[in-house]
Design a protein around this motif. Sequence first.
Motif, mmCIF file in Angstrom:
data_model
loop_
_atom_site.group_PDB
_atom_site.id
_atom_site.type_symbol
_atom_site.label_atom_id
_atom_site.label_comp_id
_atom_site.label_asym_id
_atom_site.label_seq_id
_atom_site.Cartn_x
_atom_site.Cartn_y
_atom_site.Cartn_z
ATOM 1 N N HIS A 35 0.862 -1.188 0.000
ATOM 2 C CA HIS A 35 0.000 0.000 0.000
ATOM 3 C C HIS A 35 0.898 1.237 0.000
ATOM 4 O O HIS A 35 1.738 1.391 0.879
ATOM 5 N N HIS A 36 0.725 2.101 -1.006
ATOM 6 C CA HIS A 36 1.549 3.299 -1.175
ATOM 7 C C HIS A 36 0.758 4.532 -0.752
ATOM 8 O O HIS A 36 -0.412 4.664 -1.100
ATOM 9 N N ARG A 37 1.396 5.440 -0.030
ATOM 10 C CA ARG A 37 0.765 6.690 0.412
ATOM 11 C C ARG A 37 1.393 7.863 -0.346
ATOM 12 O O ARG A 37 2.511 7.763 -0.837
ATOM 13 N N SER A 42 5.156 3.362 2.521
ATOM 14 C CA SER A 42 4.365 2.213 2.093
ATOM 15 C C SER A 42 4.260 1.227 3.251
ATOM 16 O O SER A 42 5.046 1.269 4.188
ATOM 17 N N LYS A 43 3.252 0.365 3.140
ATOM 18 C CA LYS A 43 3.045 -0.681 4.139
ATOM 19 C C LYS A 43 2.849 -2.008 3.411
ATOM 20 O O LYS A 43 2.276 -2.051 2.326
ATOM 21 N N ASN A 44 3.304 -3.078 4.045
ATOM 22 C CA ASN A 44 3.044 -4.401 3.491
ATOM 23 C C ASN A 44 1.644 -4.849 3.929
ATOM 24 O O ASN A 44 0.942 -4.126 4.633
ATOM 25 N N LYS A 45 1.254 -6.031 3.546
ATOM 26 C CA LYS A 45 -0.092 -6.536 3.827
ATOM 27 C C LYS A 45 -0.400 -6.529 5.322
ATOM 28 O O LYS A 45 -1.437 -6.005 5.748
ATOM 29 N N GLU A 47 1.075 -4.896 7.825
ATOM 30 C CA GLU A 47 1.072 -3.535 8.377
ATOM 31 C C GLU A 47 -0.189 -2.776 7.980
ATOM 32 O O GLU A 47 -0.792 -2.085 8.800
ATOM 33 N N TRP A 48 -0.582 -2.899 6.701
ATOM 34 C CA TRP A 48 -1.741 -2.156 6.224
ATOM 35 C C TRP A 48 -3.023 -2.678 6.862
ATOM 36 O O TRP A 48 -3.875 -1.892 7.272
ATOM 37 N N ALA A 51 -3.244 -1.282 10.281
ATOM 38 C CA ALA A 51 -3.600 0.140 10.261
ATOM 39 C C ALA A 51 -5.080 0.330 9.944
ATOM 40 O O ALA A 51 -5.760 1.151 10.571
ATOM 41 N N VAL A 52 -5.594 -0.430 8.996
ATOM 42 C CA VAL A 52 -7.020 -0.358 8.661
ATOM 43 C C VAL A 52 -7.850 -0.810 9.855
ATOM 44 O O VAL A 52 -8.845 -0.177 10.216
ATOM 45 N N ASP A 95 -8.656 5.882 -5.168
ATOM 46 C CA ASP A 95 -7.863 4.673 -4.927
ATOM 47 C C ASP A 95 -7.476 4.087 -6.274
ATOM 48 O O ASP A 95 -8.310 4.018 -7.182
#
Length: 129
Positions: A35-37, A42-45, A47-48, A51-52, A95
């Motif tokens: 996931h790129h901001r 960025s976060k991997n699966k 981490e994301w 966060a979600v 998105d």
Amino acid sequence: MTTGNKGVVERALTALVATGDVDALAPLLSDGFVHHRPDATSKNKTEWLAAVGAALGPLTGMRVEVRHLLESGDHVVMHSLRRLPGTGPEIAVVDIWRLDDGLIAEAWEIIEPVSQAAANLTWWAPTGR
């Protein structure tokens, strides 16, 4: 519900918003998901999803209105308006999802409070030369 890559993105959004459960979203993401901001982080699966999951409590009851859902090859672009719960602001979100073998492999997002849109349109305006 549509099929193909747009269908995968729709299922992911529906699963997340309807259930508020990241476990419903996890199977639709590839193991190598990134996931790129906009700030170049960025976060991997794992981490994301964490966060979600952490954001879901305050976002319970968020309304999502998908305005555009476009598919081109392995990419899906979704433009949505989201109203945060209570008196929270309305936000516009774009998105971009890249899919690989029927799973979401990468995601990019731009989030802007609608109330700040006019101010953000002035960065390119001529300065009175």
